[in-house]
Design a protein around this motif. Sequence first.
Motif, PDB file in Angstrom:
ATOM      1  N   TYR A  64       0.843  -1.201   0.000  1.00  0.00           N
ATOM      2  CA  TYR A  64       0.000   0.000   0.000  1.00  0.00           C
ATOM      3  C   TYR A  64       0.876   1.249   0.000  1.00  0.00           C
ATOM      4  O   TYR A  64       1.911   1.313   0.667  1.00  0.00           O
ATOM      5  N   LYS A  66      -0.205   5.645  -0.620  1.00  0.00           N
ATOM      6  CA  LYS A  66      -0.973   6.810  -1.082  1.00  0.00           C
ATOM      7  C   LYS A  66      -2.155   6.447  -1.993  1.00  0.00           C
ATOM      8  O   LYS A  66      -2.123   6.708  -3.185  1.00  0.00           O
ATOM      9  N   ASN A  67      -3.206   5.894  -1.443  1.00  0.00           N
ATOM     10  CA  ASN A  67      -4.422   5.519  -2.179  1.00  0.00           C
ATOM     11  C   ASN A  67      -4.201   4.479  -3.273  1.00  0.00           C
ATOM     12  O   ASN A  67      -5.011   4.341  -4.178  1.00  0.00           O
ATOM     13  N   THR A  68      -3.100   3.777  -3.215  1.00  0.00           N
ATOM     14  CA  THR A  68      -2.786   2.757  -4.212  1.00  0.00           C
ATOM     15  C   THR A  68      -2.452   1.451  -3.512  1.00  0.00           C
ATOM     16  O   THR A  68      -1.626   1.432  -2.602  1.00  0.00           O
ATOM     17  N   LYS A  81      -5.127   2.275  -8.210  1.00  0.00           N
ATOM     18  CA  LYS A  81      -5.226   3.566  -7.534  1.00  0.00           C
ATOM     19  C   LYS A  81      -6.640   4.093  -7.673  1.00  0.00           C
ATOM     20  O   LYS A  81      -7.176   4.189  -8.778  1.00  0.00           O
ATOM     21  N   CYS A  82      -7.249   4.437  -6.533  1.00  0.00           N
ATOM     22  CA  CYS A  82      -8.568   5.072  -6.517  1.00  0.00           C
ATOM     23  C   CYS A  82      -8.354   6.569  -6.349  1.00  0.00           C
ATOM     24  O   CYS A  82      -7.557   6.998  -5.519  1.00  0.00           O
ATOM     25  N   ASP A  84     -10.780   8.758  -5.523  1.00  0.00           N
ATOM     26  CA  ASP A  84     -11.632   9.309  -4.480  1.00  0.00           C
ATOM     27  C   ASP A  84     -12.040   8.185  -3.538  1.00  0.00           C
ATOM     28  O   ASP A  84     -11.738   7.022  -3.783  1.00  0.00           O
ATOM     29  N   ASP A  85     -12.714   8.529  -2.452  1.00  0.00           N
ATOM     30  CA  ASP A  85     -13.089   7.522  -1.457  1.00  0.00           C
ATOM     31  C   ASP A  85     -14.047   6.470  -2.003  1.00  0.00           C
ATOM     32  O   ASP A  85     -14.120   5.369  -1.480  1.00  0.00           O
ATOM     33  N   CYS A  87     -13.943   5.218  -5.100  1.00  0.00           N
ATOM     34  CA  CYS A  87     -13.322   4.461  -6.198  1.00  0.00           C
ATOM     35  C   CYS A  87     -14.111   4.618  -7.499  1.00  0.00           C
ATOM     36  O   CYS A  87     -14.229   3.683  -8.283  1.00  0.00           O
TER      37      CYS A  87
END
Length: 191
Positions: A64, A66-68, A81-82, A84-85, A87
């Motif tokens: 994991y 940074k959002n990835t 990678k998303c 926003d919250d 996805c």
Amino acid sequence: MILNIHNIVSIRLNNESPFIRAFIGDELGYFIDSDSNLADMDIFFVKRIENLEDFTDISDSLKYFKNTICCKYGGGYISIKCFDDNCSKVELYIEESVDSFWVLYVIEKLLMIILPMKGFLIMHASASVRNNMEATMYTGFKASGKTENVLKDVDNGCEFIGDEFIIVDQNANCYCYPRRVNIHKFNTNRY
């Protein structure tokens, strides 16, 4: 290659090999669309995912950063990678060494996240329709008779909607997810 899932979700494949293009075309060719520029899911095929050393190890096959998330599947890494919250916009990097089955697997799992945010579900089911009006959907675990039942419906005059996955909206309308019918040895004993 662009895949447009019933004008609900758009998937763009970038730098895919001819083999991946042919495999995805065979499995999801019904959805190929060259007119769309926007994508809910952008998939980039790369030799190697960069900066893996920056990721924190969660387990032997999961990282994991940074959002990835980055997973080791089928002979290589896949990073997701998303933006926003929810996805609602996803970017994937898939190493060229990843087996084509895992590419399809990841697409289908991400559809299970993205479609509900748009008012749709993708269900593990098979379905048929009679007179273009009345759909019958069979849900259940693996080897529970979904394929057998839908093939019997087709023998009895119904039209085939799909096997393995069916997309359903909030009004219980069924949309096809046309992949090949999976006939297993146990199906041939009964059908």
